[in-house]
Design a protein around this motif. Structure first.
Motif, PDB file in Angstrom:
ATOM      1  N   ALA A 108      45.401  39.800  40.172  1.00 16.60           N
ATOM      2  CA  ALA A 108      45.770  40.241  38.844  1.00 16.60           C
ATOM      3  C   ALA A 108      44.779  40.499  37.953  1.00 16.60           C
ATOM      4  O   ALA A 108      45.004  41.581  37.030  1.00 16.60           O
ATOM      5  CB  ALA A 108      46.525  39.222  38.197  1.00 16.60           C
ATOM      6  N   ASN A 186      47.862  30.673  30.132  1.00 20.53           N
ATOM      7  CA  ASN A 186      46.380  30.282  30.407  1.00 20.53           C
ATOM      8  C   ASN A 186      45.856  30.758  28.986  1.00 20.53           C
ATOM      9  O   ASN A 186      45.893  31.910  28.693  1.00 20.53           O
ATOM     10  CB  ASN A 186      45.811  30.850  31.550  1.00 20.53           C
ATOM     11  CG  ASN A 186      44.307  30.596  31.729  1.00 20.53           C
ATOM     12  OD1 ASN A 186      43.648  29.611  30.799  1.00 20.53           O
ATOM     13  ND2 ASN A 186      43.700  31.238  32.607  1.00 20.53           N
ATOM     14  N   ASP A 214      51.981  38.891  31.925  1.00 19.59           N
ATOM     15  CA  ASP A 214      51.046  38.105  32.864  1.00 19.59           C
ATOM     16  C   ASP A 214      51.937  36.982  33.399  1.00 19.59           C
ATOM     17  O   ASP A 214      51.979  35.947  32.682  1.00 19.59           O
ATOM     18  CB  ASP A 214      49.766  37.920  32.396  1.00 19.59           C
ATOM     19  CG  ASP A 214      48.759  37.479  33.822  1.00 19.59           C
ATOM     20  OD1 ASP A 214      49.198  36.975  34.603  1.00 19.59           O
ATOM     21  OD2 ASP A 214      47.573  37.387  33.327  1.00 19.59           O
ATOM     22  N   TYR A 217      51.079  32.127  36.683  1.00 19.84           N
ATOM     23  CA  TYR A 217      51.334  30.966  36.681  1.00 19.84           C
ATOM     24  C   TYR A 217      52.761  30.510  37.132  1.00 19.84           C
ATOM     25  O   TYR A 217      53.231  29.308  36.778  1.00 19.84           O
ATOM     26  CB  TYR A 217      50.869  30.116  35.595  1.00 19.84           C
ATOM     27  CG  TYR A 217      49.440  30.139  35.614  1.00 19.84           C
ATOM     28  CD1 TYR A 217      48.609  29.505  36.365  1.00 19.84           C
ATOM     29  CD2 TYR A 217      48.755  31.177  34.645  1.00 19.84           C
ATOM     30  CE1 TYR A 217      47.152  29.528  36.443  1.00 19.84           C
ATOM     31  CE2 TYR A 217      47.466  31.316  34.891  1.00 19.84           C
ATOM     32  CZ  TYR A 217      46.597  30.357  35.744  1.00 19.84           C
ATOM     33  OH  TYR A 217      45.188  30.666  35.695  1.00 19.84           O
ATOM     34  N   SER A 250      50.438  37.046  41.011  1.00 15.39           N
ATOM     35  CA  SER A 250      48.874  37.049  41.607  1.00 15.39           C
ATOM     36  C   SER A 250      49.359  35.712  42.842  1.00 15.39           C
ATOM     37  O   SER A 250      49.868  34.819  42.358  1.00 15.39           O
ATOM     38  CB  SER A 250      47.953  36.409  41.057  1.00 15.39           C
ATOM     39  OG  SER A 250      46.874  36.058  41.603  1.00 15.39           O
ATOM     40  N   SER A 252      46.868  33.995  43.813  1.00 18.90           N
ATOM     41  CA  SER A 252      45.585  33.182  43.490  1.00 18.90           C
ATOM     42  C   SER A 252      46.124  31.681  43.116  1.00 18.90           C
ATOM     43  O   SER A 252      45.535  30.825  43.950  1.00 18.90           O
ATOM     44  CB  SER A 252      44.855  33.641  42.203  1.00 18.90           C
ATOM     45  OG  SER A 252      44.111  34.868  42.809  1.00 18.90           O
ATOM     46  N   LYS A 253      46.971  31.691  42.187  1.00 15.01           N
ATOM     47  CA  LYS A 253      47.138  30.192  41.575  1.00 15.01           C
ATOM     48  C   LYS A 253      48.529  29.787  42.470  1.00 15.01           C
ATOM     49  O   LYS A 253      48.545  28.526  42.565  1.00 15.01           O
ATOM     50  CB  LYS A 253      47.321  30.193  40.049  1.00 15.01           C
ATOM     51  CG  LYS A 253      46.373  30.864  39.458  1.00 15.01           C
ATOM     52  CD  LYS A 253      44.913  30.548  39.691  1.00 15.01           C
ATOM     53  CE  LYS A 253      43.780  31.235  38.720  1.00 15.01           C
ATOM     54  NZ  LYS A 253      44.135  32.416  38.100  1.00 15.01           N
ATOM     55  N   ARG A 261      42.400  37.218  47.914  1.00  6.15           N
ATOM     56  CA  ARG A 261      42.516  38.357  46.988  1.00  6.15           C
ATOM     57  C   ARG A 261      43.961  39.228  47.443  1.00  6.15           C
ATOM     58  O   ARG A 261      43.916  39.914  48.240  1.00  6.15           O
ATOM     59  CB  ARG A 261      41.330  39.520  46.923  1.00  6.15           C
ATOM     60  CG  ARG A 261      40.148  38.719  46.728  1.00  6.15           C
ATOM     61  CD  ARG A 261      39.780  37.854  45.518  1.00  6.15           C
ATOM     62  NE  ARG A 261      40.107  38.710  44.322  1.00  6.15           N
ATOM     63  CZ  ARG A 261      40.665  38.022  43.249  1.00  6.15           C
ATOM     64  NH1 ARG A 261      41.267  36.805  43.305  1.00  6.15           N
ATOM     65  NH2 ARG A 261      41.133  38.755  42.138  1.00  6.15           N
TER      66      ARG A 261
HETATM   67  C1  LIG Z   1      43.712  33.308  37.504  1.00  6.12           C
HETATM   68  C2  LIG Z   1      44.495  34.345  36.480  1.00  6.12           C
HETATM   69  C3  LIG Z   1      44.956  35.591  36.947  1.00  6.12           C
HETATM   70  C4  LIG Z   1      44.773  35.940  38.426  1.00  6.12           C
HETATM   71  O1  LIG Z   1      43.391  36.438  38.749  1.00  6.12           O
HETATM   72  P1  LIG Z   1      43.495  36.952  40.375  1.00  6.12           P
HETATM   73  O2  LIG Z   1      42.496  38.167  40.030  1.00  6.12           O
HETATM   74  O3  LIG Z   1      44.884  37.258  40.797  1.00  6.12           O
HETATM   75  O4  LIG Z   1      42.522  35.937  41.031  1.00  6.12           O
HETATM   76  C5  LIG Z   1      45.600  36.437  36.035  1.00  6.12           C
HETATM   77  N1  LIG Z   1      45.945  36.144  34.739  1.00  6.12           N
HETATM   78  C6  LIG Z   1      45.462  34.762  34.333  1.00  6.12           C
HETATM   79  C7  LIG Z   1      45.855  34.440  32.946  1.00  6.12           C
HETATM   80  C8  LIG Z   1      44.964  33.978  35.139  1.00  6.12           C
HETATM   81  O5  LIG Z   1      44.484  32.594  34.541  1.00  6.12           O
END
Ligand SMILES: *Cc1c(COP(=O)(O)O)cnc(C)c1O
Length: 413
Positions: A108, A186, A214, A217, A250, A252-253, A261
């Motif tokens: 993201a 975040n 966004d 989370y 994403s 990721s989290k 990725r």
């Molecule tokens: C971690 C995070 C992302 C995601 O990052 P990636 O590039 O998908 O790893 C996006 N927005 C926020 C607010 C985040 O904390």
């Protein structure tokens, strides 16, 4: 002579985590042998779940044979993943999207940074304050943010989120062209209810504002418990959002993909922006054009890995990892509150937002806790001027490290 894009120079030496690392290294130089625990990391620490690993092994084997080898894929992502996303992230919440509205990406961060290319340089932008730094910095680089004066960019409208308004941003008192929202947040770990988010969608529809939402989370929103059914996982749960919002997701989290990725962006077909003569241009087409020019797709292996997150085993296993982090968040909330700290967030997000005692400033508290307890936090002011007087703690550590960090803080206090 090639002239540099001097907007970049406005950002120099301003990177929060580099600053934190520098100060931790200074501490280590003075105190060799003292181990420091970080509650500041914004990265996950648990391994990928077995369902994802198996899918990656299978995809790797496919790459090893001419008959199943994959080269360039579609820039907007493979249909197998886009369909799994529609079926699992949106349909169960009553959100009907078309597959062409989903764009797979390599995380993201890329898209939240790049999306501003779709709008003219002279649009006004609004951000909640504190905020994920990428939104502002990517606008700085193109000259849209203006100049910085005392930690504030001249062309950015800041929407303070503090204890005084219970971290619910107030609608701006003027029209803003683009608004960035991130919920669960975040850095504050706080959420908006559907009613609160609806005010933003209605503001956007009334004012012809574009919302960049966004939802990185979203998976941390806990089922059950107070008001959890009121917290939207997607802005498209709100009527009218298709006409005013782009949404970022994403893995990721959600599933530990920070090193793999993969993520995705939703650009609804109904969404348009205006030309100077008032013609309406669909942003879905523009984003497709942008991506097929500048992006060549996310790796096949990463997309198969992401698809596995939506299998029954993948869902169960990723849920267990999220529960693991949220167990940390719960313990941190409880023990720090018992010590008398005022803490926000941490209920539907892996972040806790802690008020520093008295009038202690963020960086001062950071240093005090580093030198007194050997525990690292992230100074809240690094996320924006309204973060002054707060620090961010994360729940991404192991149970053991988190426990040890809390014991050190107890002894220090
Ligand atoms: C971690 C995070 C992302 C995601 O990052 P990636 O590039 O998908 O790893 C996006 N927005 C926020 C607010 C985040 O904390």
């Amino acid at each position: 002579m090639a002239l540099v894009n001097d907007h970049f120079l406005k950002l120099a030496d301003n990177y929060l985590f580099a600053d934190v690392a520098k100060r931790v290294n200074a501490f280590r130089a003075i105190h060799p042998g003292v181990d420091v625990i970080s509650l500041g990391i914004g990265d996950v620490t648990r391994p990928l779940c077995p369902a994802v690993i198996e899918a990656m092994h299978r995809a790797t084997d496919e790459m090893a044979h001419a008959e199943t080898f994959r080269g360039y894929g579609p820039e907007q992502g493979y249909d197998f993943l886009r369909e799994a996303i529609l079926k699992n992230d949106f349909l169960p919440r009553g959100v009907h999207l078309d597959i062409s509205e989903i764009f797979i990406n390599d995380g993201a961060k890329s898209d939240t940074g790049n999306i501003q290319e779709l709008i003219r340089w002279d649009n006004s932008i609004g951000v909640t304050d504190p905020i994920y730094p990428v939104y502002i910095d990517s606008n700085v680089m193109i000259g849209r943010a203006g100049v910085v004066e005392q930690g504030r960019w001249s062309n950015v409208v800041y929407l303070p989120c503090t204890a005084e308004n219970n971290f619910v941003p107030q609608l701006p008192d003027r029209r803003v062209d683009v608004i960035y929202l991130c919920y669960p947040s975040n850095p504050t770990g706080m959420t908006l209810t559907k009613d609160e988010l609806r005010k933003w969608v209605n503001y956007a529809l009334r004012n012809d504002t574009l919302i960049f939402f966004d939802a990185a989370y979203e998976a941390y929103i806990q089922d059950g418990g107070q008001r959890s059914s009121d917290i939207p996982h997607s802005i498209y749960e709100i009527r009218g959002a298709r006409k005013c919002a782009i949404e970022f997701h994403s893995f990721s989290k959600k599933a530990g993909f920070t090193g793999v990725r993969c993520g995705y962006t939703v650009v609804p077909k109904d969404l348009t922006a205006a030309t100077l003569t008032g013609e309406r241009i669909p942003l879905n087409n523009l984003w497709l054009r942008r991506q097929s020019t500048k992006f060549n797709g996310t790796s096949y292996i990463s997309q198969r890995a992401a698809e596995a997150v939506y299998t029954p085993e993948g869902k169960l296993q990723t849920r267990q990892t999220i529960d693991y982090y949220m167990q940390n968040a719960h313990t941190m909330l409880e023990r720090l509150r018992r010590l008398g700290f005022t803490i926000y967030g941490g209920q539907h997000a892996p972040y806790l937002w802690m008020k520093t005692p008295g009038a202690t400033r963020s960086w001062q508290f950071f240093e005090e806790m580093l030198y007194g307890a050997h525990v690292v936090c992230t100074p809240g002011v690094g996320f924006g001027p309204s973060g002054e007087g707060y620090v961010r703690l994360t729940a991404f550590g192991s149970h053991e490290q988190t426990d040890e960090a809390l014991s050190r803080i107890e002894r220090w206090i």
